[in-house]
Design an enzyme around this catalytic site. Sequence first.
Site, short mmCIF file in Angstrom:
data_model
loop_
_atom_site.label_atom_id
_atom_site.label_comp_id
_atom_site.label_asym_id
_atom_site.label_seq_id
_atom_site.Cartn_x
_atom_site.Cartn_y
_atom_site.Cartn_z
N ASP A 180 -50.03 -43.64 -84.16
CA ASP A 180 -51.18 -44.33 -84.75
C ASP A 180 -52.44 -43.47 -84.83
OD1 ASP A 180 -51.58 -44.22 -82.02
OD2 ASP A 180 -52.19 -46.32 -81.82
N ARG A 237 -48.75 -52.31 -80.11
CA ARG A 237 -49.75 -53.37 -79.99
C ARG A 237 -50.66 -53.44 -81.21
NH1 ARG A 237 -54.77 -53.59 -77.55
NH2 ARG A 237 -54.55 -51.41 -76.89
N VAL A 256 -50.09 -24.17 -70.42
CA VAL A 256 -50.18 -23.32 -69.23
C VAL A 256 -49.67 -21.91 -69.52
CG1 VAL A 256 -49.29 -22.96 -66.89
CG2 VAL A 256 -50.07 -25.25 -67.59
N ARG A 283 -56.16 -44.84 -67.08
CA ARG A 283 -57.22 -45.21 -68.01
C ARG A 283 -58.54 -45.21 -67.24
NH1 ARG A 283 -54.41 -46.51 -72.47
NH2 ARG A 283 -52.33 -47.40 -72.18
N ASP A 325 -56.62 -41.80 -79.46
CA ASP A 325 -57.99 -41.84 -79.96
C ASP A 325 -59.02 -41.99 -78.85
OD1 ASP A 325 -57.21 -41.51 -82.55
OD2 ASP A 325 -57.35 -43.64 -83.10
N GLY A 338 -51.80 -43.94 -72.28
CA GLY A 338 -50.38 -44.18 -72.09
C GLY A 338 -49.57 -42.89 -72.10
N THR A 371 -48.92 -39.99 -78.23
CA THR A 371 -48.78 -41.44 -78.17
C THR A 371 -47.50 -41.84 -78.90
OG1 THR A 371 -49.64 -43.56 -78.99
CG2 THR A 371 -50.40 -41.58 -80.11
N ILE A 372 -46.74 -42.74 -78.32
CA ILE A 372 -45.49 -43.15 -78.96
C ILE A 372 -45.73 -43.98 -80.21
CG2 ILE A 372 -44.25 -43.10 -76.77
CD1 ILE A 372 -44.26 -46.20 -76.85
N ASP A 373 -46.95 -44.48 -80.41
CA ASP A 373 -47.22 -45.43 -81.49
C ASP A 373 -47.42 -44.80 -82.86
OD1 ASP A 373 -47.04 -47.66 -79.83
OD2 ASP A 373 -49.16 -47.55 -79.27
#
Length: 325
Positions: A134, A176, A29, A77, A108, A16, A130-132
């Site tokens: 996690d 999620r 870069v 993905r 992950d 994501g 990742t925005i989560d």
Amino acid sequence: MMENKVKTIGILTSGGDAPGMNAAIRAVVRTALHAGIKVKGILRGYQGLLEEDIIDMDARSVSDIIQRGGTILYTARCPEFVHAEVQDKGAGICKKHGIDGLVVIGGDGSFKGAAALAKRGVNAVGIPGTIDLDIACTDYTIGFDTAVNTAMATIDKVRDTSTSHERCSIIEVMGRLAGHIALWCGIANGAEDILTVERYDYDEQRIINSIIERRKIGKRHYIIINAEGVGDSNGMAKRIEAATGMETRATIIGYAQRGGSPTAMDRVYASTYGTKAVDLLIAGASKRVVAHRNGQFVDFDIQEALAMDKDLDQYMYDMSIRLSR
């Protein structure tokens, strides 16, 4: 001065997208170029690697991107990358293009791919994007602050109309498998209830009773923050309205939380992560994940990082309950 062992660094974004990924790409870069190392961008993550969708990058390739959301390298993905023969192919392609160092920005799943390539001789470093929030080894992941601020601003607007119409609003945020966005938004927006995959016991009657009791003491509106992993916001709204008689509406914020110009926090953390990733590769490190832990920018072995577990901050969760009364 020792000659750099790494001659060419590849960079990809996987899984994501998250606001701040472009800032990390820019840092990788420009840090690499400053050290005399060539950079190749791999488009569309591991899928693009397998298809050899690889471009040369220079300083101008990353001009005017630090303020942009999304990822200029695109992302996708690639479920088949879990297979050993596919990982062999990916490592072979890296070697074919002279990529002897790889920076992977993602979560992950992306880090598992990086570890597989490192095992096959491609020095690899992961950056948590990742925005989560996690990823267990780090206190911060790129995109979280922007996502929370985006959701917070939307919830403020929904609260205005919820107050005007004296209704209950169930607002579903992303998450999620993790409830960090829900918890932070619940606290920041002063929600009456926060439902997360880690803590919600699916006792809907408790919520219904709380709404009824608070209406008796003059509460005229009610905000519930619901994590994506709990879901069923529309169904929940119908059941709560039927049980309480209070008009109830569900709002699902959705992918808006993934986009938008990154906050200062995301730009600075992403830039630091990107720079540190290149420094690690220059130092000869491999199979590492850059992280922020206890106020310091550090790094962990990928396998060690993947083995860690992360839970919600219990103190913050307990605090949110006390503040909602």
